[in-house]
Design an enzyme around this catalytic site. Structure first.
Site, short mmCIF file in Angstrom:
data_model
loop_
_atom_site.label_atom_id
_atom_site.label_comp_id
_atom_site.label_asym_id
_atom_site.label_seq_id
_atom_site.Cartn_x
_atom_site.Cartn_y
_atom_site.Cartn_z
CB ALA A 88 -0.92 0.01 1.23
CB CYS A 89 0.26 4.77 -0.72
SG CYS A 89 -0.63 4.64 -2.28
N GLY A 90 3.06 4.35 0.83
CA GLY A 90 3.80 4.74 2.03
C GLY A 90 3.68 6.23 2.24
#
Length: 423
Positions: A88-90
């Site tokens: 998932a996006c950081g």
């Protein structure tokens, strides 16, 4: 696998566990394992899904607590990284408001952003297998949002030192077509001058395109910064005027030809369709010791609902969002439908000039940022706007008093504004 001297443990051979190895779809060089709910990379000839849901005989390939050990040599892409870290996006933030702006904080933020590489994705495969798979090294997106480094910009643009509170800078992605770019600049200047701004000048953002992947380089925009000054306004009133001018300039335009990543008297966004590890080398401003800040928000994108694009990299103008918005279609439609009834004293009869706030070409997170920005321009505070749009699961939170202010806040806004909901 043809062309590669690889040896796969028998537990990971196709057919070792037929239920766990069921393939239900293949996209972007990845396969989805329906049984285990994980992603794995496809190699040129053979596809190997790293699932040992039932077969756990090869413990030498497992790491205690699911933490990836960089000192170990894995024969295949380690399942611990897939299962344990949940792609998932950081997103992260670093700030020190007790010290004056400094370059060291920027360097620390860029290092932290680089450490988020494992939370993002690339165009054709996960980073560790790009070279092996012959994939493209174009990251889905990375960037940082910081306060404006006026000292750096003053080296190239004459900015009134005594009236910087009345000045603003826009980070603009233009088309590389010189003729079209000239037309777009004229349109932008016309809208700004119509709101009382004086254009102080442009500054070409120095970049290093050699760090970009193939897809990223093919769609790379021409990046310039525009500097403006208003004779009397500052603070929120100045921001509202900038918002009006920007919205009028961007409505109806193709985001691939004209996109304003940020336009503010307070913050600026450096971002792009690249990996976080390439961000520091791409923007040469980051190496200048005059780039001094007190805070920064960074983001590394894992594109899900939309294909990677330069404008869709994050952070946006206000938020860096980690996750998907599963209710985006309803959110988009309701916000557009209600736009005809929106009104606020800050805009008066000009309200319709900035509506609808939603943009069909942007991502779910991008539209959330657009909607939050409109709320801020209508005198909402940022925490309040986010609590309204992305409420917590307050019904089941035993810490909240059902007669308390927080519970009643969510209950009231829940009857007025549908949540932008997702994982």
């Amino acid at each position: 696998v043809a062309g590669h001297d690889l040896k796969f443990p028998s537990a990971f051979h196709a057919g070792a566990d037929r239920n766990a190895m069921k393939v239900t779809g293949a996209q972007d060089g990845r396969l989805f394992n329906q049984s285990a709910g994980i992603m794995a990379v496809t190699l040129p000839v053979a596809a190997v899904l790293l699932s040992s849901k039932k077969n756990k005989t090869h413990n030498r390939h497992r790491v205690v607590s699911g933490v990836y050990d960089p000192n170990r040599r894995y024969e295949v892409y380690p399942e611990e990284r897939v299962i344990g870290e949940k792609d998932a996006c950081g997103v992260g933030m670093m700030a020190n408001m007790t010290k004056p702006p400094n370059h060291e904080l920027l360097q620390a933020i860029l290092r932290a952003c680089s450490c988020m590489e494992h939370r993002g994705a690339c165009s054709s495969g996960m980073d560790q297998t790009i070279q092996m798979c012959g994939g493209d090294d174009s990251g889905d997106g990375a960037g940082i949002l910081t306060q404006i480094p006026w000292e750096l910009f003053s080296e190239d643009v004459q900015i009134p030192a005594e009236d910087r509170a009345q000045c603003a800078v826009g980070m603009v992605f233009f088309s590389k077509d010189a003729t079209l770019r000239t037309q777009l600049k004229s349109r932008l200047e016309e809208k700004l001058e119509g709101e009382g701004f004086r254009v102080l000048g442009y500054r070409i953002c120095q970049t290093d395109s050699s760090v970009l992947g193939r897809n990223s380089a093919a769609s790379e925009p021409w990046i310039e910064q525009i500097f403006v000054e208003h004779p009397s306004l500052q603070g929120d009133k100045l921001e509202s005027k900038l918002y009006l001018a920007r919205r009028k300039a961007e409505i109806g335009q193709n985001m691939d030809d004209f996109y304003i990543a940020s336009f503010s008297s307070r913050t600026i966004t450096y971002k792009g369709m690249l990996k976080s590890s390439a961000l520091i080398a791409y923007y040469k401003d980051f190496a200048n010791p005059l780039f001094k800040i007190q805070f920064g928000l960074w983001h590394r994108r894992f594109s899900t609902n939309t294909m990677p694009k330069w404008p869709l990299a994050q952070p946006f103008r206000f938020i860096g969002h980690n996750g998907e918005i599963n209710t985006i279609q309803g959110n988009y439609n309701w916000a557009t439908a209600r736009s005809a009834t929106f009104e606020h004293p800050n805009f008066g009869h000009r309200m319709q000039e900035v509506l609808p706030p939603m943009q069909p070409g942007t991502s779910d997170s991008g539209n959330l940022d657009n909607y939050v920005e409109l709320m801020l321009r209508c005198n909402r505070e940022l925490p309040e706007a986010l609590m309204v749009t992305v409420p917590e699961a307050y019904h089941t939170d035993k810490r909240l008093d059902e007669e308390g202010d927080i519970y009643n806040f969510y209950k009231y806004w829940g009857s007025v504004q549908e949540p932008w909901d997702g994982p």
